[in-house]
Write an enzyme that holds these catalytic residues in place. Structure first.
Site, PDB file in Angstrom:
ATOM      1  N   GLU A 110       0.791  -1.347  -0.020  1.00  0.00           N
ATOM      2  CA  GLU A 110      -0.115  -0.012  -0.137  1.00  0.00           C
ATOM      3  C   GLU A 110       0.887   1.169  -0.068  1.00  0.00           C
ATOM      4  OE1 GLU A 110      -3.211   0.174   2.674  1.00  0.00           O
ATOM      5  OE2 GLU A 110      -3.606  -2.297   2.399  1.00  0.00           O
ATOM      6  N   HIS A 221      -9.383  10.184   2.683  1.00  0.00           N
ATOM      7  CA  HIS A 221      -8.805   9.262   1.879  1.00  0.00           C
ATOM      8  C   HIS A 221      -9.273   9.622   0.363  1.00  0.00           C
ATOM      9  CE1 HIS A 221      -8.426   5.232   0.202  1.00  0.00           C
ATOM     10  NE2 HIS A 221      -8.046   4.467   1.039  1.00  0.00           N
ATOM     11  N   ARG A 274      -1.068   9.583   1.627  1.00  0.00           N
ATOM     12  CA  ARG A 274      -2.561   9.741   1.264  1.00  0.00           C
ATOM     13  C   ARG A 274      -2.727  11.179   1.128  1.00  0.00           C
ATOM     14  NH1 ARG A 274      -5.720   5.521   5.228  1.00  0.00           N
ATOM     15  NH2 ARG A 274      -5.550   3.751   3.713  1.00  0.00           N
ATOM     16  N   HIS A 334     -11.573  10.524   6.354  1.00  0.00           N
ATOM     17  CA  HIS A 334     -11.392   9.046   6.911  1.00  0.00           C
ATOM     18  C   HIS A 334     -11.049   8.774   8.102  1.00  0.00           C
ATOM     19  CE1 HIS A 334     -10.742   4.972   5.820  1.00  0.00           C
ATOM     20  NE2 HIS A 334      -9.448   5.009   5.634  1.00  0.00           N
ATOM     21  N   ARG A 369      -1.642   9.543   8.794  1.00  0.00           N
ATOM     22  CA  ARG A 369      -1.622   7.770   8.815  1.00  0.00           C
ATOM     23  C   ARG A 369      -1.135   7.187   7.864  1.00  0.00           C
ATOM     24  NH1 ARG A 369      -4.627   3.497   8.400  1.00  0.00           N
ATOM     25  NH2 ARG A 369      -6.745   4.897   7.624  1.00  0.00           N
TER      26      ARG A 369
END
Length: 506
Positions: A110, A221, A274, A334, A369
């Site tokens: 990811e 997100h 992100r 998110h 995060r």
């Protein structure tokens, strides 16, 4: 010891199970039904499944980098050092992580991870598998589960947390209270979070005087299905998240002309942190007047259906064949990186009160995060909190505490002119002024408006949720106004020094 755990995501369930195993008398309070909340919706997986060439040290570096250097090294160290044990405990609890042909845990990649280290289950149903396994263990234990109990406030005795008040069931006394109530996605008009995620635990802690930190850092997100572009979209389609693991498997982002724009934005392209991807998606969509699209067609129909069965089924239910056509996406609120400030064992600044999971600010996530660190944080720090319940020491700093009201600070907000508000008004204000892109004037206006609104006084769950959202919105907006430089998910489109009086209006 009587331990009261409020919330039943991975953090709350882990804490409750470990505390019960250590001999404590545990009561688990759940706002709705056990199995609600964000954990069952988590698609991507849990980080920390280290393979050849990987290590906790490399994971720590990626975590710090994704968090824009704002993370706390001791907390990050505790997270990555606890990963192997946490995943082993989940396997022992019955979580059926996906395996390779050789029987090893299958590792996904990811964004912002340098190597594949994400363990997943059911392809893209990791959270649901973890939740089901832990709930089954809770059902087999001596833990007393109380569902549909809405916690309204902490019970305090001589400055120590001694339980909670609930809306319908009176009081619940305890020697230790652990808040695991999740985040606050419903502060915003567009979010991946389910309706019940209204920041209740953090608001309770604020009212009790507990310290909070980093509330300005809200993660958006980048790849949530954009239902506005779908002619036959159903009402909840805008909340459907398309996992970052899809980009880790090779999907790309394209603009209205089919150009893969992330190659121009960051060396890691679609696998950039992100906050970088979300801002790029918003900027490109605005420039073209059309949504960005996620192009997974190169992966092929069989690979998409096998690796991402949940996403595949949901998109097809909405009439989208993502194996043939790119799908429209947009950012949405998110995850809250900030929360109730804790030490490495979940202790807050209020004696007798612990916080774990998204409710807590451990310092792990910094300003943004790293993908799939949230489930890991819940498992690692839930266990650490349970292990510390019998410890007598209490030396958590209160340096991050925020005032609840600016009424006596001369902050320029006319607090005598208060009006009712609707939840949708608050959510739209937060989305427009305290969202993905911010500027000091908008933040100042938001703080002022939030203080003109009167907290609801009704006795319904909705009224209490709205009051909690207002309490937290004031704190988030004030924290954002106080941070005068962009950092991670807190991105300012212009800068100026805000009024010191307004900064104190939380």
């Amino acid at each position: 010891m009587k331990v009261l755990v409020v919330g039943a995501g991975i953090a709350g369930l882990t804490t409750a199970l470990r505390a019960e195993a250590l001999g404590h008398d545990v009561e688990l309070i759940v706002k709705g039904a056990i199995g609600d909340g964000c954990t069952p919706l988590a698609q991507g997986g849990i980080s920390g499944a280290y393979g050849p060439g990987d290590s906790p040290a490399l994971h720590a570096l990626d975590t710090m980098h994704a968090g824009s250097g704002h993370g706390a090294p001791p907390a990050i160290g505790a997270l990555v050092d606890g990963a192997e044990s946490a995943i082993a405990d989940l396997i022992a609890a019955g979580v059926p992580f996906d395996r390779t042909h050789d029987g090893d845990i299958a590792r996904g990649l990811e964004a912002a991870h340098r190597l594949p280290r994400i363990a997943h289950a059911g392809g893209d149903a990791t959270g649901a598998a973890i939740s089901a396994a832990l709930i089954a263990r809770v059902r087999e234990s001596r833990i007393e589960v109380r569902e549909h109990v809405f916690a309204t406030d902490l019970l305090l005795d001589s400055g120590r947390a001694r339980g909670i008040r609930s809306l319908d069931a009176g009081t619940h006394a305890a020697d230790a209270v652990v808040l695991a109530t999740g985040g606050a996605g419903r502060l915003f008009a567009h979010t991946t979070n389910p309706p019940e995620v209204t920041g209740d635990g953090i608001a309770m802690a604020l009212r009790a005087g507990a310290a909070v930190a980093d509330l300005e850092f809200v993660q958006f997100h980048p790849t949530v299905l954009d239902s506005a572009d779908l002619a036959d979209a159903d009402a909840d389609a805008d909340a459907f998240l398309i996992s970052e693991a899809v980009r880790g498997a090779g999907a790309v982002l394209v603009d209205a002309d089919g150009h893969r724009f992330m190659l121009d934005e960051h060396p890691d392209a679609e696998l950039a942190p992100r906050d970088v991807v979300a801002r790029a998606v918003a900027r490109v969509a605005a420039a073209h007047g059309a949504p960005v699209r996620l192009d997974a067609t190169a992966l092929g129909p069989s690979a998409l259906a096998q690796r991402f069965p949940t996403i595949d089924a949901q998109l097809r239910r909405r009439g989208l064949d993502w194996s043939r056509h790119p799908v429209p996406i947009t950012p949405a609120a998110h995850y809250l990186m900030g929360g109730i400030a804790t030490d490495l064992d979940g202790r807050t600044s209020l004696p007798g009160l612990w916080a774990v999971g998204e409710t807590a600010r451990t310092g792990v996530h910094g300003a943004n995060r790293l993908a799939s660190n949230s489930l890991l944080e819940g498992a690692v720090f839930g266990a650490r909190a349970a292990e510390s319940l019998s410890a007598a020491s209490w030396q958590v700093s209160r340096s991050h505490s925020l005032p609840l009201s600016g009424a006596d600070s001369g902050n320029g907000c006319d607090l005598n002119v208060t009006t009712p508000f609707t939840r949708s008004e608050l959510q739209q204000l937060m989305w427009e002024q305290v969202g993905l892109l911010r500027d000091p004037d908008g933040l100042s206006d938001a703080v002022a408006q939030l203080h003109r609104w009167r907290p609801p006084t009704g006795s319904t769950v909705a009224a209490h949720e709205d009051a909690n959202l207002l309490t937290l919105a004031r704190a988030v907006a004030s924290a954002a106004l106080a941070r005068t430089e962009s950092l991670g998910s807190h991105h300012l489109t212009s800068t100026r020094h805000p009024s010191p009086a307004l900064i104190g209006a939380s």
